[in-house]
Design a protein around this motif. Structure first.
Motif, PDB file in Angstrom:
ATOM      1  N   PHE A  17       0.834  -1.201   0.000  1.00 16.31           N
ATOM      2  CA  PHE A  17       0.000   0.000   0.000  1.00 16.31           C
ATOM      3  C   PHE A  17       0.870   1.253   0.000  1.00 16.31           C
ATOM      4  O   PHE A  17       0.642   2.197  -0.764  1.00 16.31           O
ATOM      5  N   PHE A  18       1.859   1.253   0.869  1.00 16.55           N
ATOM      6  CA  PHE A  18       2.675   2.453   1.044  1.00 16.55           C
ATOM      7  C   PHE A  18       3.694   2.613  -0.086  1.00 16.55           C
ATOM      8  O   PHE A  18       4.017   3.742  -0.472  1.00 16.55           O
ATOM      9  N   GLY A  22       3.767   5.881  -2.512  1.00 16.89           N
ATOM     10  CA  GLY A  22       4.979   6.601  -2.863  1.00 16.89           C
ATOM     11  C   GLY A  22       5.128   6.762  -4.367  1.00 16.89           C
ATOM     12  O   GLY A  22       5.521   7.839  -4.853  1.00 16.89           O
ATOM     13  N   VAL A  23       4.804   5.713  -5.113  1.00 13.18           N
ATOM     14  CA  VAL A  23       4.865   5.787  -6.578  1.00 13.18           C
ATOM     15  C   VAL A  23       3.863   6.819  -7.089  1.00 13.18           C
ATOM     16  O   VAL A  23       4.175   7.632  -7.977  1.00 13.18           O
ATOM     17  N   ASN A 124      -7.045   9.703  -3.872  1.00 14.08           N
ATOM     18  CA  ASN A 124      -5.749   9.089  -4.103  1.00 14.08           C
ATOM     19  C   ASN A 124      -5.731   7.740  -3.402  1.00 14.08           C
ATOM     20  O   ASN A 124      -6.745   7.322  -2.819  1.00 14.08           O
ATOM     21  N   LEU A 125      -4.602   7.072  -3.448  1.00 10.30           N
ATOM     22  CA  LEU A 125      -4.539   5.716  -2.894  1.00 10.30           C
ATOM     23  C   LEU A 125      -4.757   5.675  -1.384  1.00 10.30           C
ATOM     24  O   LEU A 125      -5.180   4.653  -0.851  1.00 10.30           O
ATOM     25  N   SER A 126      -4.474   6.770  -0.692  1.00  6.86           N
ATOM     26  CA  SER A 126      -4.773   6.786   0.744  1.00  6.86           C
ATOM     27  C   SER A 126      -6.281   6.765   0.984  1.00  6.86           C
ATOM     28  O   SER A 126      -6.749   6.238   2.001  1.00  6.86           O
TER      29      SER A 126
END
Length: 428
Positions: A17-18, A22-23, A124-126
């Motif tokens: 996930f993290f 970052g990407v 976003n992914l979060s």
């Protein structure tokens, strides 16, 4: 066919996930787009941690009752080593998820749980990790058809995680439309529509893996280039408090039910579509009209406070992972105490990022508890976790955090003084 357990899959997925966040952050910077805000990301990820913590205690209700139905009611004795059982179960699970998800937007009490996932004004992914802590109360009912058909508990638990993990990557603004893929599967473009508050997009695209359900049942809407998506909810949360994020709609429904004069309306509040209010309640207690152009919630805090919150949040994440690894070996009382410490930390950081004075009041004793944490867990029967390896580091970090906290608070209070300049938007 042998599959790892759901817990194993999730523990391996957490680092990814993290990495992917970052990407995404790097890609956004290269594209000169700002899709993250630190306070929003901390709040979303923190709600994901809280959801996983609640899930540890909710297994008896979710998996436990499912297993009970399989054992006593199942129509078929399905094998766990058949690839067709796994594929069929995944498709059926996603179908059930579609109806749970749809009802979560059409029934007030279910929206009260699901709203957490929509509260972020960023996408976003979060945001994918922003999950409810109360959805387990009623959500499990929608998956009982799988139990009645005899889908084994082991299969059910793993496909539930697979369906959830698939949905992680579709929470991004950076992936464009994907042609034929968008017509069959849930995709970033399709799911951006789902998170929109625009009239054209509202309450559409519920599919978890397959968007076919939406096309078949009339709930599909396509993202349009001439109408950019606006994210969030029509009644914005405007808080970084994870506890309030989970109870705000329940509280609003309870107040409307209390104030309603007719008993029919007191009950209808809970099952009517979100936003419905009894006429007498709406007249006496009006709410502001929806404004799609409202500014994002972004209370000013100092750069030092953002750095402090980020550092403390990383430590909370580490403790959250530790909790997930050791919870099964702890008795209920100690597990609840550990969960309470995690919730305490998330609430404190939320208050500090809002610039609230009581945030300092709850953060100072939390640092004292953090310093004593290795000594406290050493006395817990069954605890074997990485806090043992940090018996010196945690107290040192807690003591070193104190001057940074006071400096960060001083800077934040200065920003809230009359005539203070507006804070910069931060590093993300």
């Amino acid at each position: 066919m042998t599959m790892p357990s759901a817990e194993t899959i999730m523990l391996f997925a957490i680092p990814m996930f993290f990495v992917l966040m970052g990407v995404e952050l790097l890609a956004a910077r290269l594209m000169r787009r700002r899709v993250y805000r630190l306070n929003d990301a901390i709040n979303s990820i923190g709600l994901g941690v809280l959801s996983q913590v609640v899930g540890v205690f909710a297994k008896l209700l979710t998996v436990g009752f499912y297993a009970w139905v399989v054992e006593r009611v199942a129509l078929f004795d399905l094998p766990t080593d058949s690839v067709w059982v796994w594929i069929g179960a995944l498709v059926l699970y996603d179908f059930c998820y579609y109806w749970l998800h749809r009802c979560g937007h059409e029934v007030g009490i279910l929206w009260a749980a699901h709203v957490v996932h929509h509260q972020s004004e960023r996408y976003n992914l979060s945001t994918a990790l922003r999950q409810t802590g109360s959805g387990v109360l009623l959500g499990w009912l929608f998956y009982l058809p799988l139990a009645v058909l005899g889908v084994p508990v082991e299969v059910f638990a793993v496909i539930a995680v697979i369906d959830l993990l698939y949905q992680y990557w579709i929470h991004t603004e950076l992936v464009p439309k994907l042609g034929w893929f968008d017509r069959v599967f849930a995709s970033p473009s399709n799911h951006r529509v789902h998170h929109a508050v625009n009239d054209r997009y509202l309450d559409r695209n519920y599919g978890g893996i397959f968007i076919l359900w939406d096309r078949w049942f009339g709930t599909f809407a396509e993202e349009r280039d001439d109408e950019p998506v606006v994210f969030g909810t029509r009644a914005p949360l405007r808080s970084w408090n994870p506890l309030w994020a989970n109870i705000e709609v329940y509280w609003a429904l309870a107040k409307d039910a209390w104030h309603a004069r007719r008993w029919r309306d007191k009950l209808r509040v809970w099952i009517a579509p979100p936003g419905w209010r009894p006429a007498d309640v709406a007249e006496r207690f009006p709410k502001p009209a929806f404004d799609i152009a409202r500014p994002e919630y972004d209370p000013p805090v100092s750069t030092t406070m953002r750095a402090y919150a980020f550092a403390q949040f990383l430590l909370l994440l580490a403790l959250g992972v530790d909790f997930l690894g050791v919870a099964a070996r702890l008795d209920a009382l100690h597990a609840l105490a550990y969960a309470g410490v995690l919730l305490w930390g998330l609430i404190a950081l939320g208050a500090l990022l809002e610039g609230r004075p009581w945030g300092l009041v709850v953060e100072l004793p939390r640092l004292a508890l953090l310093a004593a944490w290795p000594m406290l867990v050493a006395r817990v029967p069954g605890y074997v976790g990485f806090v043992d390896d940090l018996s010196i580091v945690l107290p040192v970090l807690a003591v070193a955090s104190l001057p940074m906290l006071l400096l960060a608070w001083r800077g934040t209070r200065a920003l809230h003084a009359p005539g203070a300049p507006e804070a910069s938007p931060g590093p993300l």
